[in-house]
Every structure is written in structure tokens, then in C-alpha cells.
Design an enzyme around this catalytic site. Structure first.
Site, PDB file in Angstrom:
ATOM      1  N   ASN A  10      67.763   4.903 -70.810  1.00  0.00           N
ATOM      2  CA  ASN A  10      69.105   5.486 -70.796  1.00  0.00           C
ATOM      3  C   ASN A  10      69.883   4.826 -69.665  1.00  0.00           C
ATOM      4  OD1 ASN A  10      71.383   7.064 -70.620  1.00  0.00           O
ATOM      5  ND2 ASN A  10      70.318   8.927 -69.934  1.00  0.00           N
ATOM      6  N   LYS A  12      72.919   5.212 -68.978  1.00  0.00           N
ATOM      7  CA  LYS A  12      74.010   6.074 -68.486  1.00  0.00           C
ATOM      8  C   LYS A  12      75.307   5.252 -68.369  1.00  0.00           C
ATOM      9  CE  LYS A  12      70.538   8.773 -66.137  1.00  0.00           C
ATOM     10  NZ  LYS A  12      70.262   9.855 -65.227  1.00  0.00           N
ATOM     11  N   HIS A  94      71.736  15.725 -73.122  1.00  0.00           N
ATOM     12  CA  HIS A  94      71.253  15.337 -71.788  1.00  0.00           C
ATOM     13  C   HIS A  94      71.823  16.308 -70.764  1.00  0.00           C
ATOM     14  CE1 HIS A  94      70.668  13.029 -68.129  1.00  0.00           C
ATOM     15  NE2 HIS A  94      69.804  12.289 -68.784  1.00  0.00           N
ATOM     16  N   GLU A  96      73.086  15.879 -67.990  1.00  0.00           N
ATOM     17  CA  GLU A  96      74.365  15.447 -67.402  1.00  0.00           C
ATOM     18  C   GLU A  96      75.528  15.772 -68.347  1.00  0.00           C
ATOM     19  OE1 GLU A  96      73.161  11.433 -66.544  1.00  0.00           O
ATOM     20  OE2 GLU A  96      71.840  12.171 -64.948  1.00  0.00           O
ATOM     21  N   GLU A 164      63.185  16.900 -69.830  1.00  0.00           N
ATOM     22  CA  GLU A 164      63.722  16.306 -68.611  1.00  0.00           C
ATOM     23  C   GLU A 164      64.063  17.410 -67.618  1.00  0.00           C
ATOM     24  OE1 GLU A 164      65.242  12.089 -69.351  1.00  0.00           O
ATOM     25  OE2 GLU A 164      66.926  13.424 -69.600  1.00  0.00           O
ATOM     26  N   GLY A 170      66.758  11.305 -61.513  1.00  0.00           N
ATOM     27  CA  GLY A 170      67.420  10.481 -60.506  1.00  0.00           C
ATOM     28  C   GLY A 170      67.103  10.869 -59.072  1.00  0.00           C
ATOM     29  N   SER A 203      62.684  10.423 -63.283  1.00  0.00           N
ATOM     30  CA  SER A 203      62.089   9.586 -62.246  1.00  0.00           C
ATOM     31  C   SER A 203      60.803   8.885 -62.675  1.00  0.00           C
ATOM     32  CB  SER A 203      61.867  10.401 -60.956  1.00  0.00           C
ATOM     33  OG  SER A 203      63.111  10.839 -60.442  1.00  0.00           O
TER      34      SER A 203
HETATM   35  C1  PEP Z   1      67.567  10.402 -67.441  1.00  0.00           C
HETATM   36  O1  PEP Z   1      68.641  10.695 -66.959  1.00  0.00           O
HETATM   37  O2  PEP Z   1      67.408  10.446 -68.684  1.00  0.00           O
HETATM   38  C2  PEP Z   1      66.508  10.026 -66.530  1.00  0.00           C
HETATM   39  C3  PEP Z   1      65.293  10.270 -66.894  1.00  0.00           C
HETATM   40  O3  PEP Z   1      66.889   9.455 -65.331  1.00  0.00           O
HETATM   41  P1  PEP Z   1      65.916   8.892 -64.173  1.00  0.00           P
HETATM   42  O4  PEP Z   1      64.781   8.153 -64.862  1.00  0.00           O
HETATM   43  O5  PEP Z   1      66.776   7.966 -63.394  1.00  0.00           O
HETATM   44  O6  PEP Z   1      65.424  10.060 -63.418  1.00  0.00           O
END
Ligand code: PEP
Length: 243
Positions: A10, A12, A94, A96, A164, A170, A203
Site C-alpha cells: 500500500n 498510500k 483502511h 486512515e 491492521e 506506521g 509495521s
Molecule cells: C498500512 O497502512 O496498510 C500499513 C500496514 O502500513 P505500515 O506497513 O507502514 O505500518
């Protein structure tokens, strides 16, 4: 049942045309991967990335779609438009989007129906906040999100579920293996079809990917930051491939 792993990136709101080089480097390093591979760039890059990756092992997806097919929705993109640009998947719900755009479970369910109607695989995201986890509400929150966000008719062919935890996205923090296993066992029990793949996201990086992929009921990963650089994403793919 062992399901083919899916490693999805992703991007983003990151990436310009120049970063298509990273996508091409992922494809070049993985001509015949054991895992299924997907990159979800910003909408501006979907058509160009799809063209660049034609014939490769890497599919392309969107990060959101509108629930309607077309109409007066300035700035929005429909699922059919994503498909037309070459996408095969779309990430929906997601955290976000849920936070920044106040998307509800009902919104996510409507978008999922739209994705299916356009022939896209919906990657439906669920996950608890840290406050919810600390209050012992993780499974209740995820159960409610799943029930509200996943319409009738979800199968392994049209749907992927991504767990998630919001606090792990992040941040460099990840749940323990036991915590991931508990949520994924719960998702497996509650997913409407045994062939729906369950991704972990939050992460994931080259250093922790092997341990995460070894957890029961983890059928792949949704990767944010570490998907932006081919070197890191390729290392995660290698972990999924078991190489
Ligand atoms: C995400 O936002 O889908 C995600 C998993 O981000 P990160 O791997 O940067 O934590």
C-alpha cells in the site's frame, strides 16, 4: 487449509512516475513467485503501473473507490474506473480512510459491493485502536467491523480480509505473535468462507516478516512503508515465498 500467500503493498499518498522503477524492480526480482503479489499505488499511477507491469507477476490495485458507478462525486473514483485503469484489487476500509474520511462500516460494505460488481477483489481492512485493545475490546471491535463491512456473498475469489491494528500502522510497533494468532483465529472462525485470505498489516518489515508469516492463519501481509522500496518489499516477498 493452506492458502496461497498474498503480499500486498500500500503506497498510500506516495509515489510519482519515477517510482515506477521500484515496481519494475519488484517484478524483475519475482518472475515466478510462490506468493501472489500486488502493489496499490496512488490513483494517479494505476494506469501507468498496470501498463508497466503487464505480463509480470505483480498485480495492481487501488486504495479506495466510491460506492457508486458514476455521477456527481467530484474527486472520487469508481470501482469500474479502477478496473478500466488496470486494477484487479482495491483496499477498502483502511483505518486512515475510516479516520480521515469518517468512513463507516456501512460505507465500506457499499464500496465492497461496488468493487465486486466491477470484478475487483476487495481487501477489507479491520483493526482496533490502542484504547480499544487496552480496554479488552479487540475481538468485539473486529467482530463488529467484520459483520458491518462485509456484505453477503464474500468468497475467497472476491475478498481478502486485512487485520491492521491501528496502533501498529506506521509506528514500528507490532503485536506479539500470540496477539496476531488470536485475532487471525477469530477471523478464520468468523469469515464467511474458508478460502478468504487473512492478511496481517502494521509495521511489517524485512526483519519481522518471516515470523509473522509463520503464524497460524496468516495468509499474507498488507505492507505500507516497507513496500515503497523494492529492496525491502522483495525481502518480505522472499519471506512469504519461504526462500
Ligand atoms: C498500512 O497502512 O496498510 C500499513 C500496514 O502500513 P505500515 O506497513 O507502514 O505500518
Amino acid at each position: 487449509m493452506s492458502l496461497r500467500k498474498l503480499v500486498a503493498g500500500n503506497w498510500k499518498m506516495n509515489g510519482r512516475m519515477a517510482q515506477l522503477e521500484e515496481a519494475l524492480a519488484v517484478a524483475a526480482a519475482n518472475p515466478d513467485p510462490a506468493a501472489e503479489l500486488l502493489l496499490c499505488p496512488p490513483a494517479t499511477l494505476i494506469a501507468a503501473m498496470s501498463q508497466a507491469l503487464t505480463g509480470s507477476s505483480v498485480a495492481v490495485g487501488g486504495q479506495d473507490c466510491h460506492a457508486a458507478e458514476a455521477g456527481a462525486h467530484t474527486g472520487d473514483i469508481s470501482a469500474g474506473m479502477l478496473a478500466d485503469a488496470g486494477a484487479s484489487h482495491v483496499i477498502l476500509g483502511h483505518s486512515e480512510r475510516r479516520a480521515d474520511h469518517r468512513e463507516t462500516d456501512a460505507d465500506v460494505a457499499a464500496k465492497t459491493r461496488a468493487a465486486w460488481a466491477a470484478g475487483l477483489v476487495a481487501i477489507v481492512c479491520v483493526g482496533e485502536t490502542e484504547v480499544q485493545r487496552d480496554a479488552g475490546k479487540t475481538l468485539a471491535v473486529i467482530g463488529a467491523q467484520l459483520a458491518g463491512s462485509l456484505p453477503e456473498g464474500a468468497t475467497g475469489a472476491n475478498t481478502v480480509i486485512a487485520y491492521e491494528p491501528v496502533w501498529a500502522i506506521g509506528t514500528g510497533r507490532t503485536p506479539t505473535g500470540e496477539q496476531i494468532a488470536q485475532v487471525h483465529a477469530f477471523l478464520r472462525q468468523n469469515a464467511p468462507d474458508a478460502t478468504i485470505r487473512l492478511l496481517y498489516g502494521g509495521s511489517v518489515n524485512p526483519g519481522n516478516a518471516s515470523d509473522i508469516f509463520a503464524i497460524d492463519n496468516v495468509d499474507g501481509a498488507l505492507v505500507g512503508g516497507a513496500s515503497l522500496k523494492a529492496r525491502d518489499f522483495n525481502a518480505i516477498i522472499a519471506a512469504a515465498n519461504g526462500t
